[in-house]
Motif scaffolding. Structure first.
Motif, mmCIF file in Angstrom:
data_model
loop_
_atom_site.group_PDB
_atom_site.id
_atom_site.type_symbol
_atom_site.label_atom_id
_atom_site.label_comp_id
_atom_site.label_asym_id
_atom_site.label_seq_id
_atom_site.Cartn_x
_atom_site.Cartn_y
_atom_site.Cartn_z
ATOM 1 N N SER A 102 0.870 -1.276 0.176
ATOM 2 C CA SER A 102 0.134 -0.192 0.109
ATOM 3 C C SER A 102 1.038 1.136 -0.003
ATOM 4 C CB SER A 102 -0.989 -0.083 1.342
ATOM 5 O OG SER A 102 -1.769 -1.067 1.349
ATOM 6 N N ALA A 103 2.200 1.152 -0.069
ATOM 7 C CA ALA A 103 3.129 2.466 0.009
ATOM 8 C C ALA A 103 2.696 2.992 1.230
ATOM 9 C CB ALA A 103 2.912 3.115 -1.187
ATOM 10 N N VAL A 104 2.517 2.396 2.371
ATOM 11 C CA VAL A 104 2.281 3.064 3.697
ATOM 12 C C VAL A 104 3.820 3.116 4.633
ATOM 13 C CG1 VAL A 104 1.007 3.029 5.874
ATOM 14 C CG2 VAL A 104 0.028 2.750 3.640
ATOM 15 N N ASN A 114 -5.654 -8.250 12.578
ATOM 16 C CA ASN A 114 -6.406 -8.428 11.593
ATOM 17 C C ASN A 114 -7.030 -6.832 11.440
ATOM 18 O OD1 ASN A 114 -5.815 -11.171 11.069
ATOM 19 N ND2 ASN A 114 -8.064 -11.650 11.578
ATOM 20 N N ALA A 115 -7.326 -6.041 12.469
ATOM 21 C CA ALA A 115 -7.741 -4.967 12.458
ATOM 22 C C ALA A 115 -6.873 -3.779 12.133
ATOM 23 C CB ALA A 115 -8.164 -4.539 14.064
ATOM 24 N N ILE A 116 -5.428 -3.999 12.608
ATOM 25 C CA ILE A 116 -4.313 -3.528 12.189
ATOM 26 C C ILE A 116 -4.021 -3.380 10.724
ATOM 27 C CG2 ILE A 116 -1.846 -2.930 12.346
ATOM 28 C CD1 ILE A 116 -2.307 -3.848 15.339
ATOM 29 N N ALA A 117 -4.010 -4.519 10.257
ATOM 30 C CA ALA A 117 -3.839 -5.067 8.624
ATOM 31 C C ALA A 117 -4.954 -4.277 7.738
ATOM 32 C CB ALA A 117 -3.818 -6.323 8.403
ATOM 33 N N ARG A 118 -6.287 -4.202 8.470
ATOM 34 C CA ARG A 118 -7.077 -3.613 7.597
ATOM 35 C C ARG A 118 -6.806 -1.865 7.683
ATOM 36 N NH1 ARG A 118 -10.633 -7.786 10.732
ATOM 37 N NH2 ARG A 118 -11.717 -9.019 9.289
ATOM 38 N N TYR A 119 -6.647 -1.559 8.726
ATOM 39 C CA TYR A 119 -6.510 -0.242 8.869
ATOM 40 C C TYR A 119 -5.266 0.448 7.714
ATOM 41 C CZ TYR A 119 -4.832 4.367 10.918
ATOM 42 O OH TYR A 119 -4.717 5.605 11.004
ATOM 43 N N VAL A 120 -4.198 -0.428 7.984
ATOM 44 C CA VAL A 120 -3.216 0.148 7.033
ATOM 45 C C VAL A 120 -3.588 -0.121 5.483
ATOM 46 C CG1 VAL A 120 -0.851 -0.786 6.316
ATOM 47 C CG2 VAL A 120 -1.314 -0.764 8.618
ATOM 48 N N ALA A 121 -4.415 -1.213 5.050
ATOM 49 C CA ALA A 121 -4.577 -1.277 3.796
ATOM 50 C C ALA A 121 -5.766 -0.176 3.404
ATOM 51 C CB ALA A 121 -5.415 -2.635 3.327
ATOM 52 N N ARG A 122 -6.458 0.275 4.201
ATOM 53 C CA ARG A 122 -7.481 1.367 3.953
ATOM 54 C C ARG A 122 -6.953 2.753 3.753
ATOM 55 N NH1 ARG A 122 -11.792 -1.602 7.773
ATOM 56 N NH2 ARG A 122 -12.807 -2.906 6.144
ATOM 57 N N LEU A 123 -5.723 2.877 4.231
ATOM 58 C CA LEU A 123 -4.913 4.135 4.144
ATOM 59 C C LEU A 123 -4.708 4.290 2.797
ATOM 60 C CD1 LEU A 123 -2.301 4.011 6.963
ATOM 61 C CD2 LEU A 123 -4.602 5.525 7.125
ATOM 62 N N LYS A 124 -5.060 3.374 1.802
ATOM 63 C CA LYS A 124 -4.467 3.854 0.317
ATOM 64 C C LYS A 124 -5.908 3.861 -0.438
ATOM 65 C CE LYS A 124 -2.099 2.011 -3.938
ATOM 66 N NZ LYS A 124 -1.661 1.154 -4.450
ATOM 67 N N ASP A 126 -8.892 3.202 -2.922
ATOM 68 C CA ASP A 126 -9.142 2.025 -3.992
ATOM 69 C C ASP A 126 -7.909 0.961 -3.872
ATOM 70 O OD1 ASP A 126 -11.386 3.346 -4.928
ATOM 71 O OD2 ASP A 126 -10.226 4.807 -5.753
ATOM 72 N N ASN A 127 -7.558 0.679 -2.686
ATOM 73 C CA ASN A 127 -6.270 -0.445 -2.665
ATOM 74 C C ASN A 127 -6.954 -1.291 -3.246
ATOM 75 O OD1 ASN A 127 -4.300 -1.860 -1.846
ATOM 76 N ND2 ASN A 127 -4.424 -1.058 0.027
ATOM 77 N N PRO A 128 -6.179 -1.985 -4.188
ATOM 78 C CA PRO A 128 -6.425 -3.350 -4.868
ATOM 79 C C PRO A 128 -6.395 -4.635 -3.774
ATOM 80 C CG PRO A 128 -4.756 -2.442 -6.017
ATOM 81 C CD PRO A 128 -4.774 -1.660 -4.861
ATOM 82 N N LEU A 129 -5.922 -4.497 -2.682
ATOM 83 C CA LEU A 129 -5.921 -5.218 -1.578
ATOM 84 C C LEU A 129 -7.233 -5.523 -1.078
ATOM 85 C CD1 LEU A 129 -2.667 -4.389 0.787
ATOM 86 C CD2 LEU A 129 -2.860 -6.284 -0.880
ATOM 87 N N THR A 171 4.428 -19.944 -3.126
ATOM 88 C CA THR A 171 4.031 -18.901 -4.266
ATOM 89 C C THR A 171 4.101 -17.317 -3.450
ATOM 90 O OG1 THR A 171 3.140 -19.992 -5.717
ATOM 91 C CG2 THR A 171 2.622 -17.825 -5.798
ATOM 92 N N MET A 172 3.144 -17.374 -2.339
ATOM 93 C CA MET A 172 3.130 -16.243 -1.480
ATOM 94 C C MET A 172 4.480 -15.769 -0.708
ATOM 95 S SD MET A 172 -0.161 -15.037 -1.865
ATOM 96 C CE MET A 172 0.070 -15.662 -3.374
ATOM 97 N N VAL A 173 5.122 -16.372 -0.171
ATOM 98 C CA VAL A 173 6.077 -16.229 0.670
ATOM 99 C C VAL A 173 7.392 -15.737 -0.133
ATOM 100 C CG1 VAL A 173 5.487 -17.156 2.645
ATOM 101 C CG2 VAL A 173 7.006 -18.331 1.139
ATOM 102 N N ASN A 174 7.398 -15.870 -1.397
ATOM 103 C CA ASN A 174 8.473 -15.693 -2.334
ATOM 104 C C ASN A 174 8.150 -14.397 -3.342
ATOM 105 O OD1 ASN A 174 10.527 -17.949 -2.099
ATOM 106 N ND2 ASN A 174 9.049 -19.336 -2.129
ATOM 107 N N GLN A 175 6.980 -13.904 -3.006
ATOM 108 C CA GLN A 175 6.543 -12.449 -3.639
ATOM 109 C C GLN A 175 7.734 -11.568 -3.064
ATOM 110 O OE1 GLN A 175 4.337 -12.175 -6.154
ATOM 111 N NE2 GLN A 175 4.363 -14.313 -6.080
ATOM 112 N N PRO A 176 8.075 -10.600 -3.644
ATOM 113 C CA PRO A 176 9.038 -9.579 -3.200
ATOM 114 C C PRO A 176 8.504 -8.931 -1.991
ATOM 115 C CG PRO A 176 8.796 -9.535 -5.643
ATOM 116 C CD PRO A 176 7.892 -10.435 -5.118
ATOM 117 N N ASN A 177 7.155 -8.416 -1.825
ATOM 118 C CA ASN A 177 6.835 -7.742 -0.816
ATOM 119 C C ASN A 177 6.712 -8.672 0.608
ATOM 120 O OD1 ASN A 177 6.560 -5.238 -1.971
ATOM 121 N ND2 ASN A 177 4.362 -5.567 -2.944
#
Length: 421
Positions: free
Chosen positions: A24-26, A68-78, A80-83, A192-198
């Motif tokens: 999310s570039a946060v 989970n609430a923290i992750a949601r908050y971070v994602a919503r800071l962007k 129209d986040n594709p997440l 697949t997931m854990v080998n994604q760069p992010n």
């Protein structure tokens, strides 16, 4: 003020927000010099989370706890986040998989590992049940992933981040290759997931465990009044071998356990009711349940040594999705595992259409709902508890119906019935 995440290094629950921030570039940074057991006991920390659990997110607008609430908050800071997908149904499916991941994957992995690292009593039958429940959940996930690369849509969403972080503890400490090979699509998905760069920027290299941790509670150091000097080096070597493997990176928002005090229920006068005998009768009665098991229960029941309690879920209006409601009850029963020696319970999920009603009957040692259960199992406060008056024939019959899974119950069919024994 930057966003500050209070958590120790290698905490898989902190990973959720840190990975979401990458996508999310946060700007999110870990609190400097955080020390579990010290930093989370300070007055400043307890103002952010009164029960001292991690992670906690510090924001300009206040603090947020629960991973989970923290992750949601971070994602919503962007915006129209594709997440969060691209439609209302995507959003619903993301939330669906987050709930599934928490109640079916994370809860069972934690229930499996905690007794093995000394954070809960180790009971082989309970472990078997936990592993069976985890395999059932992984089987369902494996079937879905057979035809889907991601959980929702065609790109990574918050559901994938949280699912992967919850699987991480299992792959790293519990689920050896012979275990996960039963679920090849889950394996493919996880790697697949854990080998994604992010993901890799946060988690680093991930390796799968080659063994399941031995049960710490089963290791009892030999007591010798006169230890032989020449055997001392051997003992030291043994101690090093059996030191707990998962420490700070083992799991989640739980402090290291304190030495256990004696349970006050063990000091009660002996009861004529032997709980295990009742549990055996319940399990082994396949026909004429009312005549055999129910009659046997009331013959055994000792109102001086035990008490019966009805419980009613306070928030039935929230029970709008059947499998989420079932998972909620299943998670409650898993967290009640600490009471297995002192309790028997039946939970009924009632209704054919939402909202579903959740009601239960519990048998507890002693005359009150045990305080240690109230203290340790947060679900208890989600129910209204009413002591059963067995001199009231209507209440006694209601209790019998709940043990028997009789339907209709309160004029409605049962969606499901779950037993704690």
């Amino acid at each position: 003020m930057a966003l500050v995440l209070h958590a120790y290094n290698n905490n898989k629950n902190a990973y959720k927000a840190l990975i979401a921030a990458q996508y999310s570039a946060v700007k999110l940074e870990l609190a400097a010099n955080f020390e579990m057991g010290v930093s989370n006991k300070t007055p400043e920390f307890l103002k952010m989370n009164p029960i001292g659990m991690v992670p906690v997110l510090e924001t300009p607008d206040g603090s947020v706890f629960e991973s989970n609430a923290i992750a949601r908050y971070v994602a919503r800071l962007k915006n129209d986040n594709p997440l969060y997908g691209s439609s209302s149904i995507d959003y619903a499916h993301i939330e669906q998989w987050i709930d599934f991941s928490s109640s079916e994957i994370d809860a069972n992995i934690l229930a499996w590992i905690k007794p093995r690292i000394g954070r809960a009593p180790y009971l082989p039958p309970a472990e078997e049940a936990t592993i069976a429940a985890l395999k059932r959940a992984l089987g369902a996930l494996n079937t879905y992933l057979a035809s889907n690369t991601f959980l929702v849509g065609h790109s990574i969403t918050l559901a994938d981040i949280i699912m992967t972080c919850n699987l991480y503890l299992g792959f790293k400490h519990l689920m050896i290759k012979s275990f996960t090979s039963e679920f090849p699509h889950v394996e493919r998905y996880f790697w697949t997931m854990v080998n994604q760069p992010n993901f890799k920027n946060v988690i680093g290299e991930v390796t799968q465990t080659e063994s399941v941790p031995p049960v710490e509670s089963a290791k009892k150091p030999a007591k010798e009044s006169k230890p032989k000097p020449k055997e001392e080096p051997k003992k030291e070597a043994k101690k090093e071998k059996v030191a707990p493997k998962p420490k700070e990176d083992d799991e989640e928002e739980v402090e290291a356990p304190k030495p256990k005090a004696k349970n006050p229920l063990d000091s009660l006068p002996p009861s004529k009711m032997v709980l295990d005998e009742w549990k055996r009768l319940y399990s082994n009665t396949k026909t004429n349940f009312r005549e055999v098991a129910i009659k046997g229960f009331w013959d055994m029941y000792d109102p001086e040594g035990y008490s019966l309690w009805f419980c009613d879920y306070k928030y039935d209006e929230e029970n709008t999705v059947s499998y989420v409601t079932l998972n909620k009850v299943g998670g409650f029963l898993q967290r009640m595992d600490l009471a297995r020696k002192y309790a028997f319970g039946k939970m009924l999920i009632i209704g054919t259409n939402p909202p579903y009603k959740v009601k239960g009957l519990w048998l507890f040692r002693g005359q009150e709902v045990p305080q240690f259960i109230i203290d340790e199992c947060y679900d208890m406060e989600l129910f209204n508890w009413t002591k059963v008056d067995i001199s009231d024939e209507a209440q006694k019959e209601r209790a019998s119906q709940m043990i028997e899974d009789a339907e209709p119950f309160d004029g409605e069919a049962l969606l499901d019935a779950k037993c704690f024994k």
